[in-house]
Design an enzyme around this catalytic site. Structure first.
Site, PDB file in Angstrom:
ATOM      1  N   ARG A 180       5.323 -14.719  -0.064  1.00 41.65           N
ATOM      2  CA  ARG A 180       4.184 -15.407   0.540  1.00 41.65           C
ATOM      3  C   ARG A 180       4.397 -16.920   0.455  1.00 41.65           C
ATOM      4  O   ARG A 180       4.925 -17.412  -0.534  1.00 41.65           O
ATOM      5  CB  ARG A 180       2.904 -15.028  -0.214  1.00 41.65           C
ATOM      6  CG  ARG A 180       2.217 -13.836   0.380  1.00 41.65           C
ATOM      7  CD  ARG A 180       1.112 -13.306  -0.473  1.00 41.65           C
ATOM      8  NE  ARG A 180       0.120 -14.288  -0.907  1.00 41.65           N
ATOM      9  CZ  ARG A 180      -0.969 -13.975  -1.595  1.00 41.65           C
ATOM     10  NH1 ARG A 180      -1.199 -12.713  -1.911  1.00 41.65           N
ATOM     11  NH2 ARG A 180      -1.814 -14.898  -1.969  1.00 41.65           N
ATOM     12  N   ARG A 212     -15.785 -15.353  -3.147  1.00 43.94           N
ATOM     13  CA  ARG A 212     -15.024 -16.334  -3.906  1.00 43.94           C
ATOM     14  C   ARG A 212     -15.830 -17.599  -4.163  1.00 43.94           C
ATOM     15  O   ARG A 212     -15.329 -18.526  -4.790  1.00 43.94           O
ATOM     16  CB  ARG A 212     -13.803 -16.718  -3.081  1.00 43.94           C
ATOM     17  CG  ARG A 212     -12.482 -16.285  -3.691  1.00 43.94           C
ATOM     18  CD  ARG A 212     -11.443 -16.721  -2.685  1.00 43.94           C
ATOM     19  NE  ARG A 212     -10.126 -16.773  -3.211  1.00 43.94           N
ATOM     20  CZ  ARG A 212      -9.260 -15.774  -3.120  1.00 43.94           C
ATOM     21  NH1 ARG A 212      -9.596 -14.628  -2.589  1.00 43.94           N
ATOM     22  NH2 ARG A 212      -8.041 -15.939  -3.580  1.00 43.94           N
ATOM     23  N   ARG A 247      -4.555 -23.251  -6.250  1.00 43.39           N
ATOM     24  CA  ARG A 247      -5.285 -21.972  -6.180  1.00 43.39           C
ATOM     25  C   ARG A 247      -6.042 -21.716  -7.478  1.00 43.39           C
ATOM     26  O   ARG A 247      -7.185 -21.240  -7.465  1.00 43.39           O
ATOM     27  CB  ARG A 247      -4.303 -20.824  -5.884  1.00 43.39           C
ATOM     28  CG  ARG A 247      -3.762 -20.889  -4.462  1.00 43.39           C
ATOM     29  CD  ARG A 247      -2.494 -20.057  -4.281  1.00 43.39           C
ATOM     30  NE  ARG A 247      -2.721 -18.640  -4.422  1.00 43.39           N
ATOM     31  CZ  ARG A 247      -1.756 -17.745  -4.595  1.00 43.39           C
ATOM     32  NH1 ARG A 247      -0.479 -18.139  -4.655  1.00 43.39           N
ATOM     33  NH2 ARG A 247      -2.033 -16.469  -4.708  1.00 43.39           N
ATOM     34  N   LYS A 288      -5.269  -7.764  -8.704  1.00 47.10           N
ATOM     35  CA  LYS A 288      -6.305  -7.139  -7.863  1.00 47.10           C
ATOM     36  C   LYS A 288      -5.655  -6.253  -6.787  1.00 47.10           C
ATOM     37  O   LYS A 288      -6.036  -5.110  -6.612  1.00 47.10           O
ATOM     38  CB  LYS A 288      -7.178  -8.211  -7.175  1.00 47.10           C
ATOM     39  CG  LYS A 288      -7.827  -9.193  -8.141  1.00 47.10           C
ATOM     40  CD  LYS A 288      -8.677 -10.239  -7.431  1.00 47.10           C
ATOM     41  CE  LYS A 288      -7.910 -11.204  -6.541  1.00 47.10           C
ATOM     42  NZ  LYS A 288      -7.022 -12.155  -7.250  1.00 47.10           N
ATOM     43  N   ARG A 316       6.670 -12.433  -7.288  1.00 43.78           N
ATOM     44  CA  ARG A 316       6.109 -11.392  -6.413  1.00 43.78           C
ATOM     45  C   ARG A 316       6.860 -11.297  -5.075  1.00 43.78           C
ATOM     46  O   ARG A 316       7.234 -12.296  -4.474  1.00 43.78           O
ATOM     47  CB  ARG A 316       4.643 -11.701  -6.126  1.00 43.78           C
ATOM     48  CG  ARG A 316       4.071 -10.833  -5.007  1.00 43.78           C
ATOM     49  CD  ARG A 316       2.580 -10.866  -4.916  1.00 43.78           C
ATOM     50  NE  ARG A 316       2.028 -12.184  -4.835  1.00 43.78           N
ATOM     51  CZ  ARG A 316       0.728 -12.446  -4.947  1.00 43.78           C
ATOM     52  NH1 ARG A 316      -0.114 -11.472  -5.155  1.00 43.78           N
ATOM     53  NH2 ARG A 316       0.291 -13.671  -4.857  1.00 43.78           N
TER      54      ARG A 316
END
Ligand code: AP5
Length: 241
Positions: free
Chosen positions: A188, A116, A199, A41, A155
């Site tokens: 992160r 969400r 998650r 996203k 990431r």
């Protein structure tokens, strides 16, 4: 773009002026990007923003900024975020209500990571209905869970802009450094295999029903394809106007 315009090559400057003029002819759009953590996203949002002259509102980025600034809202959100749980509906709804009023959102917006929960979706619909607006498209980024571990653990992000890189799929020009600013990249706190499980759990139980809520507006995208292919299917879904 640098603040000193004399540093910008003329052809780039002209291209940007033309793009902004073209923005006047673009239709308004209000788009939701929905999908599990690491589905792409945040990666695709800057292109959509640029092509359709929209603002990009990512609740995750807003919350991380509040956590970093240690605001009361950030202190409240921190624990949930680090454990992979969702932050309370009230907090994020308030953030979005304010953010959508910004002048940069005059042509519409991309919502990345919001709504969400079905409660958030209903509140959003109410808020837009009061303004005589509504959601135009919901892009559902479909990626099998097993691919997301590698995406999330590989990431690297640039904290200031939210730009994300991947050590294998989208490496920066110089390892560990942001391509645009030259500043160091960071990991992160929630990007580890253990927190990802929580998650993903939150996504399947609380966010997947939002896709049902917007069934008539949903376009499913094969987001396990290379980035340019995903971008092409987004372009097909949103059209050029
Ligand atoms: P948030 O920041 O929204 O995280 P997320 O939804 O888990 O999404 P990510 O940012 O992890 O993934 P992405 O889809 O943007 O992936 P990216 O493009 O970077 O939320 C964080 C937390 O905040 C939540 O857990 C919650 O606590 C809280 N929160 C946020 N919003 C909330 C809300 N509305 N309500 C309640 N709580 C909320 O891509 C991932 C990696 O893959 C990158 O390295 C990228 O380079 C790579 N990649 C991207 N596309 C491809 C591709 N096509 N092929 C290969 N690699 C790719």
């Amino acid at each position: 773009m640098p603040s000193d315009l004399t540093e910008v090559p003329t052809d780039e400057l002209m291209k940007e002026i033309q793009r902004r003029l073209d923005c006047n002819t673009k239709e308004e759009k209000r788009v939701i990007l929905i999908g599990p953590p690491g589905c792409g996203k945040g990666t695709q949002s800057p292109r959509i923003k640029y092509e359709h002259c929209l603002c990009h509102l990512a609740t995750g980025d807003m919350l991380r900024a509040a956590v970093a600034a240690k605001t009361p809202l950030g202190l409240e959100a921190k624990k949930a975020m680090e454990s992979g749980a969702l932050v309370s509906d009230e907090i994020v709804i308030g953030l979005i209500e304010e953010a959508t009023k910004q002048p940069e959102c005059s042509k519409g917006f991309i919502l990345d990571g919001f709504p969400r929960t079905v409660v958030q979706a209903k509140k959003l619909d109410e808020m837009l209905a009061k303004r005589g607006q509504g959601i135009d498209k919901v892009l559902n980024f479909v990626v099998p869970d097993q691919l997301l571990v590698e995406r999330v653990t590989g990431r690297w992000v640039h904290a200031g802009s939210g730009r994300s890189y991947h050590e294998k799929f989208a490496p920066p020009k110089v390892a560990g450094v942001d391509d645009v600013t030259g500043e160091p990249l960071m990991k992160r706190k929630d990007d580890n295999a253990e927190t990802l499980k929580a998650r993903l759990g939150a996504f399947h139980s609380q966010t997947a029903p939002v896709i049902e809520h917007y069934a008539a507006k949903v376009v499913a995208l094969k987001a396990d394809r290379p980035q340019d292919e995903v971008a092409a299917s987004i372009q097909a879904a949103l059209g050029s106007k």
